[in-house]
Design a protein around this motif. Structure first.
Motif, mmCIF file in Angstrom:
data_model
loop_
_atom_site.group_PDB
_atom_site.id
_atom_site.type_symbol
_atom_site.label_atom_id
_atom_site.label_comp_id
_atom_site.label_asym_id
_atom_site.label_seq_id
_atom_site.Cartn_x
_atom_site.Cartn_y
_atom_site.Cartn_z
ATOM 1 N N LEU A 6 81.189 -4.097 73.242
ATOM 2 C CA LEU A 6 80.800 -5.385 72.656
ATOM 3 C C LEU A 6 80.179 -6.303 73.706
ATOM 4 C CD1 LEU A 6 80.888 -7.365 70.225
ATOM 5 C CD2 LEU A 6 83.207 -7.961 70.945
ATOM 6 N N TYR A 7 80.847 -6.429 74.848
ATOM 7 C CA TYR A 7 80.367 -7.339 75.883
ATOM 8 C C TYR A 7 79.066 -6.841 76.510
ATOM 9 C CZ TYR A 7 85.091 -9.313 75.592
ATOM 10 O OH TYR A 7 86.256 -9.887 75.159
ATOM 11 N N SER A 8 78.921 -5.524 76.658
ATOM 12 C CA SER A 8 77.687 -4.983 77.229
ATOM 13 C C SER A 8 76.498 -5.315 76.343
ATOM 14 C CB SER A 8 77.804 -3.466 77.408
ATOM 15 O OG SER A 8 78.759 -3.131 78.394
ATOM 16 N N GLN A 9 76.662 -5.158 75.038
ATOM 17 C CA GLN A 9 75.573 -5.471 74.121
ATOM 18 C C GLN A 9 75.228 -6.962 74.157
ATOM 19 O OE1 GLN A 9 75.575 -3.608 70.174
ATOM 20 N NE2 GLN A 9 77.306 -2.345 70.825
ATOM 21 N N TYR A 10 76.251 -7.802 74.251
ATOM 22 C CA TYR A 10 76.010 -9.236 74.311
ATOM 23 C C TYR A 10 75.259 -9.597 75.594
ATOM 24 C CZ TYR A 10 76.885 -14.283 74.346
ATOM 25 O OH TYR A 10 76.730 -15.651 74.383
ATOM 26 N N ARG A 11 75.681 -9.033 76.716
ATOM 27 C CA ARG A 11 75.015 -9.318 77.994
ATOM 28 C C ARG A 11 73.539 -8.931 77.934
ATOM 29 N NH1 ARG A 11 78.722 -10.171 82.298
ATOM 30 N NH2 ARG A 11 80.873 -9.641 81.750
ATOM 31 N N ILE A 12 73.251 -7.753 77.389
ATOM 32 C CA ILE A 12 71.872 -7.294 77.325
ATOM 33 C C ILE A 12 71.050 -8.178 76.383
ATOM 34 C CG2 ILE A 12 70.408 -5.399 76.515
ATOM 35 C CD1 ILE A 12 72.536 -3.490 77.658
ATOM 36 N N ARG A 13 71.623 -8.542 75.251
ATOM 37 C CA ARG A 13 70.903 -9.373 74.289
ATOM 38 C C ARG A 13 70.508 -10.714 74.886
ATOM 39 N NH1 ARG A 13 73.409 -10.320 68.345
ATOM 40 N NH2 ARG A 13 72.961 -8.074 68.254
ATOM 41 N N ARG A 55 69.860 -2.097 82.158
ATOM 42 C CA ARG A 55 70.951 -1.322 81.573
ATOM 43 C C ARG A 55 70.742 -1.205 80.066
ATOM 44 N NH1 ARG A 55 76.413 -2.450 85.050
ATOM 45 N NH2 ARG A 55 75.441 -3.438 86.832
ATOM 46 N N SER A 56 71.156 -0.060 79.529
ATOM 47 C CA SER A 56 71.005 0.177 78.099
ATOM 48 C C SER A 56 71.934 1.310 77.699
ATOM 49 C CB SER A 56 69.552 0.566 77.776
ATOM 50 O OG SER A 56 69.284 1.883 78.236
ATOM 51 N N ILE A 57 71.922 1.632 76.409
ATOM 52 C CA ILE A 57 72.732 2.740 75.908
ATOM 53 C C ILE A 57 72.251 4.066 76.499
ATOM 54 C CG2 ILE A 57 71.289 3.160 73.873
ATOM 55 C CD1 ILE A 57 75.158 3.357 74.099
ATOM 56 N N PHE A 58 71.013 4.114 77.017
ATOM 57 C CA PHE A 58 70.491 5.365 77.571
ATOM 58 C C PHE A 58 70.944 5.621 79.004
ATOM 59 C CE2 PHE A 58 67.593 4.577 74.038
ATOM 60 C CZ PHE A 58 67.570 5.835 73.437
ATOM 61 N N GLY A 70 75.642 1.547 82.929
ATOM 62 C CA GLY A 70 76.224 1.720 84.258
ATOM 63 C C GLY A 70 75.450 1.021 85.355
ATOM 64 N N GLY A 71 76.164 0.584 86.383
ATOM 65 C CA GLY A 71 75.517 0.044 87.568
ATOM 66 C C GLY A 71 74.801 1.141 88.332
ATOM 67 N N SER A 100 79.049 4.317 81.976
ATOM 68 C CA SER A 100 78.863 5.565 82.725
ATOM 69 C C SER A 100 79.273 5.382 84.176
ATOM 70 C CB SER A 100 77.397 6.006 82.652
ATOM 71 O OG SER A 100 76.568 5.080 83.356
ATOM 72 N N ILE A 101 79.359 6.486 84.898
ATOM 73 C CA ILE A 101 79.681 6.434 86.325
ATOM 74 C C ILE A 101 78.421 6.176 87.142
ATOM 75 C CG2 ILE A 101 80.645 7.708 88.286
ATOM 76 C CD1 ILE A 101 82.207 9.411 86.256
ATOM 77 N N SER A 102 77.353 6.899 86.830
ATOM 78 C CA SER A 102 76.174 6.942 87.697
ATOM 79 C C SER A 102 75.078 5.950 87.330
ATOM 80 C CB SER A 102 75.572 8.351 87.671
ATOM 81 O OG SER A 102 74.982 8.615 86.399
ATOM 82 N N GLY A 103 75.012 5.538 86.054
ATOM 83 C CA GLY A 103 73.874 4.741 85.610
ATOM 84 C C GLY A 103 72.620 5.570 85.393
ATOM 85 N N LEU A 104 72.769 6.908 85.357
ATOM 86 C CA LEU A 104 71.624 7.805 85.170
ATOM 87 C C LEU A 104 71.312 8.006 83.687
ATOM 88 C CD1 LEU A 104 72.416 10.653 87.725
ATOM 89 C CD2 LEU A 104 70.584 8.961 87.928
ATOM 90 N N GLN A 105 70.062 8.369 83.433
ATOM 91 C CA GLN A 105 69.644 8.823 82.113
ATOM 92 C C GLN A 105 69.589 10.352 82.131
ATOM 93 O OE1 GLN A 105 66.719 5.844 80.055
ATOM 94 N NE2 GLN A 105 65.882 6.276 82.082
ATOM 95 N N TYR A 106 69.895 10.957 80.981
ATOM 96 C CA TYR A 106 69.890 12.418 80.859
ATOM 97 C C TYR A 106 68.895 12.831 79.784
ATOM 98 C CZ TYR A 106 74.021 12.530 83.804
ATOM 99 O OH TYR A 106 74.882 12.395 84.866
#
Length: 333
Positions: free
Chosen positions: A61-68, A174-177, A181-182, A225-231
């Protein structure tokens, strides 16, 4: 999704099911669709949650709010303060926040939209200097001069990994993809090194899957996520972006060429005894869990298993990035 779990109901001692679903939640009069997990006592039908399950919901919830609203994440908020060499009292006075407010933001409290945008703005050194000069009278002359010098000489991410950081992560969004992650090159290298050290000798193809499952498993537990990487979903399963660059530059990895299946392949190993302080206990637990589950699998077996994951199947045709919310549909771990 519902499944029985290996635990007894704290209400009756009977069977328990875990439910994983999405629900619409409200935060500061705005609505967000978030992932929730909770248990159901089969005997009574009552729902109950653990601290981990509650944290997952709130982090999503908070991640989505921060990004918005363009509000920095806690690790970014801390990085801004430490980059300028300021203590909590000093940065609070410069920004005009209440006592201890900045420390609360670093510890996870979500700033108001106005305070969040203010923190985001002071990434720009000129903005920070302007605010400092505007509140000069709140500091003793000697302290003001020290702060002025510290801010003036600060730089953002200009370190030995600056070039690699740009190649591997491209930017710090940062995003769901990337699982919200940092993005830190030293932490990423520690993640790779820790996985190889725990697993033992491993081919890059299998390491790609271990990275994927470790990141997605941790997202499923914590909402990050741990890495902040996209897959990306490629033919041999999920692979992190720029994985060859990552493995080639991870300092603790030993590499040797061997002939396997009529071709020359690279075998990676790691004998590091470092303490991996960049990884939290929760992150190490997620990695350890994945290693325990997947170490016995051959390269071909883990490729085949990854092809059964809904995230890979949905993204493989276009070879696109796999969103981290597919973590809740994982079959292998």
């Amino acid at each position: 999704m519902e499944k029985y779990v290996d635990m007894k109901s704290p209400l009756t001692g009977g069977k328990v099911k875990e439910v994983s679903t999405t629900e619409v939640k409200e935060f500061r009069k705005e609505k967000f669709r978030v992932h929730v997990r909770y248990y159901i006592c089969e005997d009574t039908g009552e729902q109950f949650t653990t601290t981990e399950q509650d944290s997952l919901q709130f982090n999503d919830l908070y991640s989505q709010y921060r990004i918005r609203h363009g509000i920095p994440f806690p690790d970014e908020i801390k990085e801004i303060r430490t980059r300028y060499g300021l203590n909590y009292s000093q940065i609070t006075r410069i920004l005009g926040f209440g006592a201890n407010q900045y420390a609360k933001y670093e510890n996870g409290e979500v700033p108001s939209e106005s305070n969040g945008k203010m923190i985001a703005a002071i990434r720009d050194k000129d903005v920070m200097l302007g605010l400092l000069k505007g509140c000069k009278g709140t500091f003793q002359p000697s302290e003001y001069e020290r702060i002025l010098a510290s801010i003036s000489m600060s730089e953002m991410k200009e370190d030995e990994y600056a070039a690699l950081h740009h190649v591997i992560f491209n930017d710090d969004s940062r995003s769901i993809f990337n699982g919200y992650g940092g993005k830190s090159v030293p932490k990423l290298f520690d993640m790779v090194s820790y996985i190889v050290m725990k697993h033992g000798e491993v081919f890059p193809t299998k390491l790609n899957k271990l990275m994927f499952y470790a990141d997605f498993n941790h997202y499923r537990k914590t909402g990050q996520s741990i890495s902040g990487l996209q897959y990306r979903a490629l033919n041999f399963g999920p692979v992190p972006d720029h994985y060859a660059t990552i493995y080639d530059n991870t300092p603790e990895l030993d590499k040797r060429l061997i002939e396997a299946h009529d071709m020359v392949s690279t075998l990676l190993s790691c004998n590091s005894n470092k303490d991996y302080e960049t990884l939290s206990d929760s992150e190490k637990e997620s990695i350890d869990y994945v290693i325990a589950k997947l170490k016995p699998l051959s390269v071909s077996a883990i490729i085949e298993a990854s092809h059964q994951e809904n995230g890979w199947q949905q993204s493989s045709i276009a070879h696109s990035h796999i969103p981290y919310d597919e973590a809740f549909e994982l079959k292998l771990v």
